[in-house]
Enzyme design. Structure first.
Site: not given
Length: 296
Positions: A45, A108, A134, A139, A163, A205
């Site tokens: 991202t 989503y 991740y 998000r 992450k 990260i």
């Protein structure tokens, strides 16, 4: 697979027409290598993956792998909310020669915990590459529970790292405790790097490492070498700049900051927009103050 302690979630350079700028990519990688980065994560991202086509991702991955030429690990973001598409991109990245892939929680769709387990399992079964999960509920809306993360880590030899950007130190402690010692947990929040190291995390990260990579490496090294006060002092010094680098949706301020230090990697693609003049002035002031503090 040991990826290192300071990995940079690398931006994707664009030219003035919004196309990938491969020449600036060379300069950016060289800059990161000179400033403490031990590995890079591309097409994530921070690399504006939502606005990159699959063709662009593959071209960029291929170019970076060839340019890095084994000097540091290259991890490609190949996850999405489409399991089949993620498998295809992961296989293509493996063919190109990346050192690992990063798979984000499906956004989503809002899958259940079991749905996420099956999503990651399906991808893991189709590749021999080391996989970094991740977890970023801020998000993706959904977040993986500790149980699901531990279950994935303990059931698949190639799921080797995560992450973690949930901000939940208690959950991270449980993940570290309940997985094999070889499983690596990285901070996904730059400002939590030191706290996460203190509970047994591997490293970070980072997006901020584009600008303060050497300082972050010094902080990590100080902590690892048993100098907690020195590590804390560095953390306190760089925290204001870390915050400033996220004054706008990532990687808007990172790209502007790179331009301010003499490495213009272009602007961001819509729907992101460049910083306002007021934000730009605030960022420039914070960078100048940070440099002044380092000198003193």
């Amino acid at each position: 697979m040991q990826f290192g302690r300071l990995l940079t979630a690398m931006v994707t350079p664009f030219d003035n027409k919004g196309n990938i700028d491969f020449g600036k990519t060379d300069q950016l990688i060289n800059h990161l290598l000179l400033n403490g980065t031990e590995g890079i994560v591309i097409t994530g991202t921070t690399g504006e993956s939502p606005t990159l086509s699959n063709e662009e991702k593959l071209s960029f991955i291929r170019y970076v792998v060839q340019y890095v030429n084994g000097r540091i690990p290259v991890i490609a973001g190949t996850g999405s909310n489409n399991t089949r598409a993620s498998i295809i991109l992961t296989k293509q990245a493996e063919t190109i020669g990346v050192d690992g892939v990063m798979l984000v929680t499906p956004y989503y769709n809002k899958p259940s915990q079991e749905g996420m387990f099956q999503h990651f399992s399906a991808i893991a079964k189709e590749t021999t590459l080391p996989i970094m999960l991740y977890n970023i509920p801020g998000r993706s809306v959904v977040g993986m529970t500790t149980d699901i993360i531990v279950r994935l880590a303990n059931n698949f030899d190639n799921i080797v790292a995560i992450k973690e950007a949930s901000g939940d130190l208690d959950a991270m402690t449980a993940i570290i405790h309940d997985t094999d010692d070889s499983f690596q947990l990285y901070s996904g929040d730059d400002s939590l790097t030191l706290p996460i190291l203190s509970i047994g995390g591997t490293g970070v990260i980072s997006a901020s490492s584009h600008i303060i990579g050497r300082e972050m490496q010094d902080m990590i090294t100080s902590h690892i070498n048993g100098h907690p006060a020195q590590a804390a002092a560095i953390h306190q010094q760089i925290l204001p700049l870390m915050k400033a680098l996220f004054m706008a949706p990532n990687p808007t301020a990172i790209k502007e900051a790179l331009a301010l230090i003499g490495l213009n990697v272009g602007s961001v693609r819509l729907p992101l927009i460049a910083l306002s003049e007021e934000q730009r002035e605030e960022l420039a002031k914070t960078i100048a103050c940070s440099k002044k503090a380092q000198v003193s």
